[in-house]
Design a protein around this motif. Structure first.
Motif, PDB file in Angstrom:
ATOM      1  N   TRP A  50       1.039  -1.293   0.175  1.00  0.00           N
ATOM      2  CA  TRP A  50       0.034  -0.090   0.069  1.00  0.00           C
ATOM      3  C   TRP A  50       0.867   1.371  -0.056  1.00  0.00           C
ATOM      4  N   GLU A  51       0.501   2.061  -0.843  1.00  0.00           N
ATOM      5  CA  GLU A  51       1.424   3.298  -0.860  1.00  0.00           C
ATOM      6  C   GLU A  51       0.513   4.403  -0.112  1.00  0.00           C
ATOM      7  N   LYS A  52       0.176   4.279   0.902  1.00  0.00           N
ATOM      8  CA  LYS A  52      -0.394   5.218   1.725  1.00  0.00           C
ATOM      9  C   LYS A  52      -0.280   5.001   3.262  1.00  0.00           C
ATOM     10  N   PRO A  53       0.024   6.002   4.097  1.00  0.00           N
ATOM     11  CA  PRO A  53      -0.010   5.833   5.326  1.00  0.00           C
ATOM     12  C   PRO A  53      -0.969   5.165   6.171  1.00  0.00           C
ATOM     13  N   THR A  54      -2.147   5.238   5.701  1.00  0.00           N
ATOM     14  CA  THR A  54      -3.215   4.802   6.593  1.00  0.00           C
ATOM     15  C   THR A  54      -4.224   3.926   5.632  1.00  0.00           C
ATOM     16  N   VAL A  55      -4.672   2.396   6.116  1.00  0.00           N
ATOM     17  CA  VAL A  55      -5.228   1.593   5.306  1.00  0.00           C
ATOM     18  C   VAL A  55      -6.626   1.269   6.093  1.00  0.00           C
TER      19      VAL A  55
END
Ligand code: RRS
Ligand code: ZN
Ligand code: ZN
Length: 170
Positions: A10-15
């Motif tokens: 995942w290329e984002k801080p929050t899933v």
């Protein structure tokens, strides 16, 4: 593919995650606590955060099914395969986590199959990890029974940190 799911992570801080369905074998509160604890095993070791949301636009959709349940990986009867999850970069189904509702899901008991431990394994896949060949690793392909002190092995920690980096004290 959505721009943030580039194949392996995942290329984002929050899933985000949400419950599409629940098992009838446990109270919903017990299931939400088990899932939150399982996710925290990963987020305490690496630079990734999780947030529960409602609705089907979450990254990780959690559901229970028996036998054929809508994907190409039908579950078997009790025993056998306990659950499965899809890697990031699998399109809309990325991260989705399915539990075989033919299992006897339990919390805090050596009876049946412990939901939290199985969930922790599956979320390893949902974050981009494959199976480990290290005996006792959480990402080993076999369920090794209820352990109230279960956790990530060193192999699991190395793997998740190689993808998301170590936890920054922010
Ligand atoms: C790691 C786990 C949380 C998720 C894995 C699947 C997985 O990797 N999901 O991401 C799993 O379910 N492994 C099977 C593997 C397995 C063991 N046996 C099997 C008999 C038939 C089919 C599969 C199995 C022998 C009998 C015991 C059956 C009950 C326990 N099942 C397992 O350990
Ligand atoms: Zn499935
Ligand atoms: Zn697995």
């Amino acid at each position: 593919l959505p721009f943030y799911a580039v194949g392996s992570k995942w290329e984002k801080p929050t899933v985000t995650y949400s419950f599409v369905s629940y098992t009838s074998q446990l109270q919903r509160g017990q299931q939400r606590v088990s899932i939150a604890n399982a996710l925290a095993k990963w987020s305490t070791q690496a630079n990734i955060n999780f947030r529960e949301v409602s609705g089907s636009s979450a990254d990780i959709l959690i559901s229970y099914g028996r036998g054929n349940h809508g994907d190409s990986y039908p579950f078997d009867r009790e025993g056998g395969t306990l659950a499965h999850a899809f890697f990031p970069g699998s399109g809309d189904i990325s991260g989705d986590t399915h539990f075989d509702d033919s299992e006897r899901w339990t919390v805090g008991s050596s009876e049946g199959t412990n939901l939290e431990i199985v969930a922790a394994h599956e979320f390893g896949h949902a974050l981009g990890l494959g199976h480990s060949n290290v005996p006792g690793a959480l990402m080993a392909p076999y369920y090794s029974g209820y352990d109230p002190n279960y956790g990530l092995g060193n192999d699991d920690i190395q793997a998740i940190q190689s993808l998301y980096g170590v936890r920054t004290s922010s």
